[in-house]
Design a protein around this motif. Structure first.
Motif, PDB file in Angstrom:
ATOM      1  N   TYR A 249      38.538  -0.457  11.969  1.00 43.45           N
ATOM      2  CA  TYR A 249      39.611   0.119  11.301  1.00 43.45           C
ATOM      3  C   TYR A 249      39.571   1.652  11.522  1.00 43.45           C
ATOM      4  CZ  TYR A 249      39.600  -4.149   8.502  1.00 43.45           C
ATOM      5  OH  TYR A 249      39.769  -5.379   8.040  1.00 43.45           O
ATOM      6  N   HIS A 250      40.658   1.936  12.171  1.00 39.87           N
ATOM      7  CA  HIS A 250      40.999   3.384  12.593  1.00 39.87           C
ATOM      8  C   HIS A 250      41.808   4.071  11.508  1.00 39.87           C
ATOM      9  CE1 HIS A 250      39.760   2.403  16.653  1.00 39.87           C
ATOM     10  NE2 HIS A 250      40.439   1.231  16.563  1.00 39.87           N
ATOM     11  N   ARG A 251      41.632   5.170  12.039  1.00 41.76           N
ATOM     12  CA  ARG A 251      42.470   6.263  10.830  1.00 41.76           C
ATOM     13  C   ARG A 251      43.949   6.032  10.711  1.00 41.76           C
ATOM     14  NH1 ARG A 251      45.554  11.028  11.316  1.00 41.76           N
ATOM     15  NH2 ARG A 251      45.059  10.951  13.582  1.00 41.76           N
ATOM     16  N   PRO A 252      44.383   5.768   9.572  1.00 49.89           N
ATOM     17  CA  PRO A 252      45.790   5.480   9.162  1.00 49.89           C
ATOM     18  C   PRO A 252      46.694   6.647   9.563  1.00 49.89           C
ATOM     19  CG  PRO A 252      44.436   4.913   7.286  1.00 49.89           C
ATOM     20  CD  PRO A 252      43.413   5.548   8.292  1.00 49.89           C
TER      21      PRO A 252
ATOM     22  N   GLN B  84      47.761   1.538   9.668  1.00 49.04           N
ATOM     23  CA  GLN B  84      46.414   1.434  10.250  1.00 49.04           C
ATOM     24  C   GLN B  84      46.122   0.610  11.407  1.00 49.04           C
ATOM     25  OE1 GLN B  84      43.338   0.178   7.444  1.00 49.04           O
ATOM     26  NE2 GLN B  84      42.108   1.900   8.364  1.00 49.04           N
TER      27      GLN B  84
ATOM     28  N   ALA C   8      45.000   4.219  19.767  1.00 56.75           N
ATOM     29  CA  ALA C   8      43.680   4.063  18.844  1.00 56.75           C
ATOM     30  C   ALA C   8      42.902   2.680  19.138  1.00 56.75           C
ATOM     31  CB  ALA C   8      44.093   4.095  17.529  1.00 56.75           C
TER      32      ALA C   8
ATOM     33  N   GLY D  44      34.507   1.273   9.962  1.00 60.29           N
ATOM     34  CA  GLY D  44      35.805   1.794   9.132  1.00 60.29           C
ATOM     35  C   GLY D  44      36.252   1.349   8.020  1.00 60.29           C
ATOM     36  N   ASP D  45      37.279   1.963   7.317  1.00 59.49           N
ATOM     37  CA  ASP D  45      37.693   1.529   5.878  1.00 59.49           C
ATOM     38  C   ASP D  45      39.184   1.158   5.916  1.00 59.49           C
ATOM     39  OD1 ASP D  45      35.286   2.258   4.558  1.00 59.49           O
ATOM     40  OD2 ASP D  45      35.925   4.335   4.824  1.00 59.49           O
TER      41      ASP D  45
END
Length: 280
Positions: A241-244, A196, A263, A81-82
């Protein structure tokens, strides 16, 4: 929730090789951390009058130190993730003091911590130097804490806090406390705040107790540190890192907290990554 006290995990005392590893790793990490802190403080004397609350340079020093510390320790770091690119909040599960190094290794962040940490020997000093936000979890200080968090977020900082409120054995996630989520619903942040969720998942060395990296109950910092430094081998830590999530998409701090918790829990349902280490 009732769970085993940390003292129930049996660990052998370090043998001769264990003490050698402890001295090598401990010495190298000590030089790295305190040397990096010295550089940070010098740079901050220039950065503070020019940039005020913004810190465009010194967080990069912290990231370098934390990534290097994980390499010295031998803990493989795997990321997916980002991370957030702009300012915003990050929430994560909390298993160990190692989380400080692990989460700082991924991206420049500032921790939100309980005020007691500021007075801890060594750790409190490091926390203050790296821009940690100290708060008191009381209703009487709630408005003041919200203003402080709001100021830092509006300055473009990425603030990280642990909604569980305590560290765990690394195998479970405790129900999230929702108090700090109220900050994202203030008049100035409601429409712009993003949060996030991040899962931190430790994988013990082969043959070790699955709770190897957990730090909880009656465990002391010194004892846990000694075990980490003297271990013959280390496992890996996976950071997801999950979707914000935009605060504007939720009607209250409780619904936002539940979405973040869900999440982060989903990260524990993913298949474990391969053994190949990676540095994100």
């Amino acid at each position: 929730m009732i769970w085993d006290d940390g003292s129930r995990i049996a660990h052998d005392a370090p043998g001769p090789l264990g003490w050698i590893r402890l001295l090598w790793r401990g010495g190298a990490m000590g030089l790295l951390v305190f040397g990096g802190l010295g550089v940070l403080l010098v740079v901050r004397t220039i950065e503070r009058p020019l940039c005020g609350v913004r810190r465009p340079v010194t967080p990069s020093i912290t990231v370098f130190v934390c990534r290097s510390a994980l390499r010295i320790l031998g803990l493989h770091y795997v990321r997916s993730g980002d991370p957030l690119r702009a300012g915003g909040a990050v929430v994560a599960n909390h298993a160990s003091w190692l989380d400080i190094f692990v989460l700082n290794a991924g991206k420049r962040i500032y921790f939100v911590s309980k005020s007691e940490v500021a007075g801890w020997p060594g750790i409190g000093w490091l926390a203050r130097a790296t821009g940690t936000v100290f708060i008191e979890r009381t209703r009487t200080r709630a408005r003041e804490q919200t203003s402080l968090i709001e100021e830092r977020l509006l300055a473009g900082h990425r603030l990280l806090f642990f909604p569980e409120g305590t560290s765990t054995d690394g195998l479970r996630i405790l129900p999230f406390k929702t108090t700090l989520f109220a900050s994202f619903f203030s008049q100035n942040l409601r429409r712009r705040a993003v949060v996030q969720p991040v899962t931190v998942r430790y994988h013990a060395p082969v043959g070790a107790d699955p709770r190897f990296y957990g730090w909880w109950g009656e465990m002391t910092f010194g004892g846990h540190l000694l075990r980490m430094l003297s271990a013959p081998r280390h496992g890996r830590v996976e950071v997801i890192y999950h979707r914000p999530l935009a605060a504007a998409d939720f009607d209250s701090r409780k619904t936002l907290a539940r979405a973040c918790e869900a999440a982060i829990r989903s990260g524990y349902d993913r298949p474990a990554p391969g053994d190949a280490p990676g540095q994100g």
